[in-house]
Design a protein around this motif. Structure first.
Motif, PDB file in Angstrom:
ATOM      1  N   PRO A   3     -31.609 -16.906 -15.191  1.00 24.53           N
ATOM      2  CA  PRO A   3     -32.449 -18.096 -14.969  1.00 24.53           C
ATOM      3  C   PRO A   3     -32.041 -19.266 -15.862  1.00 24.53           C
ATOM      4  O   PRO A   3     -32.293 -20.422 -15.526  1.00 24.53           O
ATOM      5  CB  PRO A   3     -33.859 -17.594 -15.305  1.00 24.53           C
ATOM      6  CG  PRO A   3     -33.656 -16.379 -16.147  1.00 24.53           C
ATOM      7  CD  PRO A   3     -32.389 -15.759 -15.662  1.00 24.53           C
ATOM      8  N   GLY A   4     -31.410 -18.970 -17.003  1.00 17.57           N
ATOM      9  CA  GLY A   4     -30.939 -20.037 -17.890  1.00 17.57           C
ATOM     10  C   GLY A   4     -29.519 -20.472 -17.614  1.00 17.57           C
ATOM     11  O   GLY A   4     -28.957 -21.284 -18.349  1.00 17.57           O
ATOM     12  N   ASN A   5     -28.920 -19.887 -16.566  1.00 22.58           N
ATOM     13  CA  ASN A   5     -27.582 -20.260 -16.104  1.00 22.58           C
ATOM     14  C   ASN A   5     -26.515 -20.096 -17.184  1.00 22.58           C
ATOM     15  O   ASN A   5     -26.588 -19.183 -17.991  1.00 22.58           O
ATOM     16  CB  ASN A   5     -27.619 -21.681 -15.523  1.00 22.58           C
ATOM     17  CG  ASN A   5     -28.376 -21.715 -14.218  1.00 22.58           C
ATOM     18  OD1 ASN A   5     -27.943 -21.117 -13.225  1.00 22.58           O
ATOM     19  ND2 ASN A   5     -29.512 -22.394 -14.193  1.00 22.58           N
ATOM     20  N   ILE A   6     -25.514 -20.986 -17.190  1.00 21.88           N
ATOM     21  CA  ILE A   6     -24.359 -20.821 -18.076  1.00 21.88           C
ATOM     22  C   ILE A   6     -24.769 -20.862 -19.542  1.00 21.88           C
ATOM     23  O   ILE A   6     -24.228 -20.135 -20.374  1.00 21.88           O
ATOM     24  CB  ILE A   6     -23.303 -21.910 -17.786  1.00 21.88           C
ATOM     25  CG1 ILE A   6     -22.809 -21.771 -16.350  1.00 21.88           C
ATOM     26  CG2 ILE A   6     -22.125 -21.800 -18.752  1.00 21.88           C
ATOM     27  CD1 ILE A   6     -21.926 -22.898 -15.887  1.00 21.88           C
ATOM     28  N   ARG A   7     -25.740 -21.701 -19.835  1.00 17.65           N
ATOM     29  CA  ARG A   7     -26.209 -21.804 -21.223  1.00 17.65           C
ATOM     30  C   ARG A   7     -26.753 -20.458 -21.701  1.00 17.65           C
ATOM     31  O   ARG A   7     -26.513 -20.029 -22.832  1.00 17.65           O
ATOM     32  CB  ARG A   7     -27.289 -22.884 -21.313  1.00 17.65           C
ATOM     33  CG  ARG A   7     -27.702 -23.256 -22.714  1.00 17.65           C
ATOM     34  CD  ARG A   7     -28.704 -24.377 -22.674  1.00 17.65           C
ATOM     35  NE  ARG A   7     -28.100 -25.620 -22.229  1.00 17.65           N
ATOM     36  CZ  ARG A   7     -28.782 -26.656 -21.753  1.00 17.65           C
ATOM     37  NH1 ARG A   7     -30.090 -26.581 -21.637  1.00 17.65           N
ATOM     38  NH2 ARG A   7     -28.161 -27.753 -21.395  1.00 17.65           N
ATOM     39  N   GLU A   8     -27.490 -19.757 -20.828  1.00 16.55           N
ATOM     40  CA  GLU A   8     -28.024 -18.452 -21.203  1.00 16.55           C
ATOM     41  C   GLU A   8     -26.901 -17.422 -21.346  1.00 16.55           C
ATOM     42  O   GLU A   8     -26.914 -16.605 -22.277  1.00 16.55           O
ATOM     43  CB  GLU A   8     -29.033 -17.971 -20.157  1.00 16.55           C
ATOM     44  CG  GLU A   8     -29.692 -16.655 -20.544  1.00 16.55           C
ATOM     45  CD  GLU A   8     -30.652 -16.136 -19.491  1.00 16.55           C
ATOM     46  OE1 GLU A   8     -31.359 -15.150 -19.787  1.00 16.55           O
ATOM     47  OE2 GLU A   8     -30.683 -16.677 -18.367  1.00 16.55           O
ATOM     48  N   LEU A   9     -25.931 -17.454 -20.425  1.00 15.91           N
ATOM     49  CA  LEU A   9     -24.805 -16.522 -20.507  1.00 15.91           C
ATOM     50  C   LEU A   9     -24.065 -16.689 -21.840  1.00 15.91           C
ATOM     51  O   LEU A   9     -23.728 -15.712 -22.505  1.00 15.91           O
ATOM     52  CB  LEU A   9     -23.849 -16.743 -19.340  1.00 15.91           C
ATOM     53  CG  LEU A   9     -22.529 -15.959 -19.384  1.00 15.91           C
ATOM     54  CD1 LEU A   9     -22.802 -14.448 -19.395  1.00 15.91           C
ATOM     55  CD2 LEU A   9     -21.632 -16.330 -18.214  1.00 15.91           C
ATOM     56  N   LYS A  10     -23.822 -17.921 -22.226  1.00 18.41           N
ATOM     57  CA  LYS A  10     -23.116 -18.200 -23.488  1.00 18.41           C
ATOM     58  C   LYS A  10     -23.896 -17.617 -24.672  1.00 18.41           C
ATOM     59  O   LYS A  10     -23.312 -16.968 -25.546  1.00 18.41           O
ATOM     60  CB  LYS A  10     -22.941 -19.709 -23.661  1.00 18.41           C
ATOM     61  CG  LYS A  10     -22.182 -20.131 -24.912  1.00 18.41           C
ATOM     62  CD  LYS A  10     -21.956 -21.645 -24.890  1.00 18.41           C
ATOM     63  CE  LYS A  10     -21.112 -22.103 -26.088  1.00 18.41           C
ATOM     64  NZ  LYS A  10     -21.844 -22.045 -27.355  1.00 18.41           N
TER      65      LYS A  10
END
Length: 452
Positions: A362-369
């Motif tokens: 749900p937090g997209n790329i920022r969450e993945l990082k």
């Protein structure tokens, strides 16, 4: 100092003065000096690209004015110092307007004046080279296929649109969920366009208090309001010749939308406290996580401004629709984090890969990082296991299945989940989410006020 010696050409027909100038400059080992006694001989060697030329105004074959014109036509980077026996103000003004760096008269203090001028020029050359190097590094950094990583159909389409946008000055509006990389796309467009050598100025619209946003964008004159103790240029003027990126444009209040529309139509701004318009030439790129068409229908966003900003729309797909890119991005973030922190390079176990691929982010790329960096930090082995990822696969799925949630509610759930992972350390959470500490406090306060 610049890396190689500063190359200086002395053009002087008087033998005594020629030797004086060459001797004076050659005392500095960082200067490589070459002398000429007439204009034509010098012009034959102009292709050697000197950094600085000291040019006698009265030469036997051509005047200094003619030589200066030729220099400007063939190599506009060469810095020219005119030297003459005359102290003619009108002549000095003419030569400076044509691009001469300085004008020195042949007097008793010529050695000191010449050395001071060349030293100043050398500092300028060093700074200019440093700026050029930094610009090249930035442009390389924002080679969009290296920055907007992925090979999914959605990202390949984004690459194509960035390429098209970079070729023109068309206004661009970037839409996508929080954390999908909208500012990266804006920078990729700017640093691959003809405006790449000019400023890229980013403004996060909701982060600026409503009473200050107009001054922030358009600037103000001294005394325009209480506390305006000096003139301040706004972001439009700061971005002149370059790109102005207005992030979260959908958050802009309607009275400012009206003023922004006028600026875009007239291509000029008026500072607060002034009646004098100032021309501005900056490309506008906007970004939003809202559906602006819906905002227009609801009367919260001006329709005429919407169509003025529309230009080329670029929609960034959420990470859950880019399953094939998850592992590409994971490896990239892992390699970067290990390199920056002098850690041995780690790899993802098959189970860890599967867990990431099944997560909806749900937090997209920022969450993945954030997840990758935390997993690398917590992992005690060379291989990162599924258990190193502090995620609950069921939680995001249940969140996403609730279609009644607003974007702000999604963002609040992401924020709370991150705070839990960080043991309520707001500074660490802000770093993980790549947002300001003040933004977290604002979001928490807004939620508290809503519940009252």
């Amino acid at each position: 100092m610049i890396e190689r010696p500063v190359r200086i050409f002395v053009v002087e027909d008087n033998e005594w003065y020629n030797k004086l100038l060459v001797y004076t400059l050659s005392l500095n080992p960082d200067y490589e000096v070459k002398s000429f006694f007439n204009a034509r001989d010098f012009l034959d060697h102009l292709g050697e690209s000197p950094d600085i030329v000291t040019l006698d105004y009265r030469l036997p074959d051509l005047s200094g004015l003619e030589v200066l014109k030729r220099i400007r036509q063939e190599n506009n980077e060469v810095q020219v110092i005119l030297i003459s026996e005359q102290d003619d103000i009108d002549l000095v003004v003419t030569l400076l307007k044509m691009g001469a760096y300085d004008y020195i008269t042949k007097s008793d203090d010529i050695k000191e004046r010449l050395l001071n001028t060349v030293q100043n020029l050398t500092r300028d050359l060093s700074l200019k080279k440093e700026i050029t190097t930094l610009r090249k590094e930035v442009q390389k950094k924002y080679s969009f296929r290296q920055v907007i990583l992925g090979d999914s159909p959605g990202i390949r389409n984004v690459h194509d649109l960035i390429n098209k946008a970079a070729e023109t000055n068309i206004t661009v509006i970037i839409s996508g969920e929080t954390g999908t990389g909208k500012e990266l796309v804006a920078k990729a467009i700017h640093y691959n366009s003809k405006r790449k050598d000019k400023p890229f100025v980013a403004v996060n619209v909701p982060a600026i208090p409503s009473e200050l946003i107009e001054s922030e964008l358009f600037g103000h004159e001294k005394g325009a309001f209480t506390g305006a103790s000096f003139r301040r240029i706004g972001r439009f003027e700061e971005a002149d010749g370059g790109t102005l990126f207005l992030d979260e444009i959908g958050e802009m209040e309607q009275n400012l939308q009206t003023k922004l529309l006028r600026v875009l139509q007239e291509k000029e701004i008026v500072r607060i406290g002034s009646n004098k318009p100032v021309k501005t030439d900056c490309r506008i790129i906007t970004a939003t996580n809202r559906n602006l068409k819906e905002e227009v229908k609801k009367g919260r966003f001006r329709e005429d401004l919407y169509y003025r900003l529309l230009g080329l729309p670029i929609e960034l797909p959420p990470l859950r629709e880019r399953a094939t890119d998850i592992l590409i991005l994971s490896r990239y973030f892992m390699e970067n984090f290990c390199r920056e922190n002098n850690l041995p390079l780690k790899r993802l176990s098959p189970e860890a890969q599967k867990k990431l691929m099944n997560y909806s982010f749900p937090g997209n790329i920022r969450e993945l990082k954030s997840l990758i960096e935390l997993a690398v930090t917590l992992s005690v082995k060379e291989e990162i296991e599924a258990s190193d990822f502090a995620i609950d696969p069921e939680e995001p799925l249940s969140i996403l299945s609730n279609t009644d949630l607003t974007m702000r509610e999604y963002e609040m759930k992401i924020l709370k989940a991150t705070l839990r992972k960080c043991n309520n350390d707001i500074n660490l959470a802000a770093k993980k989410l790549d947002i300001g500490v003040s933004t977290i406090y604002r979001m928490l306060k807004q939620e508290k006020d809503t519940k009252k």
